[in-house]
Design an enzyme around this catalytic site. Sequence first.
Site, mmCIF file in Angstrom:
data_model
loop_
_atom_site.group_PDB
_atom_site.id
_atom_site.type_symbol
_atom_site.label_atom_id
_atom_site.label_comp_id
_atom_site.label_asym_id
_atom_site.label_seq_id
_atom_site.Cartn_x
_atom_site.Cartn_y
_atom_site.Cartn_z
ATOM 1 N N ARG A 160 46.697 49.373 47.536
ATOM 2 C CA ARG A 160 45.450 50.146 47.423
ATOM 3 C C ARG A 160 45.443 51.346 48.372
ATOM 4 N NH1 ARG A 160 46.056 47.306 44.038
ATOM 5 N NH2 ARG A 160 44.733 45.695 43.135
ATOM 6 N N SER A 239 35.774 45.694 42.531
ATOM 7 C CA SER A 239 36.006 44.971 43.782
ATOM 8 C C SER A 239 35.529 45.823 44.955
ATOM 9 C CB SER A 239 37.489 44.650 43.942
ATOM 10 O OG SER A 239 37.934 43.834 42.881
ATOM 11 N N GLU A 343 36.589 48.807 49.742
ATOM 12 C CA GLU A 343 37.521 49.527 48.873
ATOM 13 C C GLU A 343 36.951 50.862 48.417
ATOM 14 O OE1 GLU A 343 39.986 48.735 44.721
ATOM 15 O OE2 GLU A 343 39.603 47.082 46.080
#
Length: 351
Positions: A160, A239, A343
Amino acid sequence: MQELRDAPLAPLTTFRLGGPAARLVTATTDAEVIAAVREADADGTPLLIVGGGSNLVIGDKGFAGTVLRIATRGYELVGTRLELAAGEVWTDAVARTVEAGLAGVECLAGIPGSAGATPIQNVGAYGQEVSSTITEVVAYDRRAGETVALTGEECAFSYRHSRFKSDPERYVVLRVRFELEDAGGLSAPLKYAETARALGVEPGDRVPLADARETVLKLRAGKGMVLDAEDHDTWSAGSFFTNPILTDADFAAFHARVRERLGEAVEPPAYPAGPGLTKTSAAWLIDKAGFTKGYGDGPARISTKHTLALTNRGTATADDLLELAREVVAGVREAFGVTLVNEPVMVGVEL
């Protein structure tokens, strides 16, 4: 190039919250994107780049500068080589590659947002990441004042993360190039156990591309991860927290906390993440810390379908959302000694 003043930003995000932009510019060509960026940089105006808005939390005060919405279009497929303009809708692009019989991104179906955002976040799900197929990213380098082409290796992809995320003020993604696989209409080898189980096969097997895509879409929909204006569980950024990656020492301390809190027989999720590193599940941590599906009694709550998604139930503000996020972070830290990391990109706010 369209320009608006005091423009609402909430409708441009999947959270559907946040204040207005002092100025909103919508660019439909690479040249317009570059011109808008150069103008802001020359004037010293704060600049926020928005694509699909699926990974943004914008503060209630909005953005006191120029918001550049990238709405470029372009899908070019030659053999197994694919080039996407940054503004292309990612889910549509995935569907077209599956229709063309090419593997590599089929398990990334249903992820909201634009193609240009995928290398920034190194978007991944169900065993696939874009870093495995991206060969080159064309971007405007604000520091050098020129357009550059960065190879996949130069993008410095990790979980990520990427070069673009580590230096967010430098690059504006214009185009993304991929190398896909012609496997005779079959998917890439399935890496994610849940996907394989749903398809009735073993990890490592290949299945028809359309079956892989449809299965992922069903799995995502069951978790509220496919956009639906009528379903408030999808008024989210997917998420909200990344899965923690722990050193051996940190994982041992975490493991001890788990046994102390939940019992000697309980084993937390653990996945190899490189030498001396272990990845665990943020969703598991949240649930075991007491934040179950649907948690909350205000306008921002945990999704009723997935503990990893924080949602706007229709009237939430950014402050409402952040209050919930901070509660979750504090609760998980207290329970297990692990600090969750958001995130989505925070604009004008922080946890």
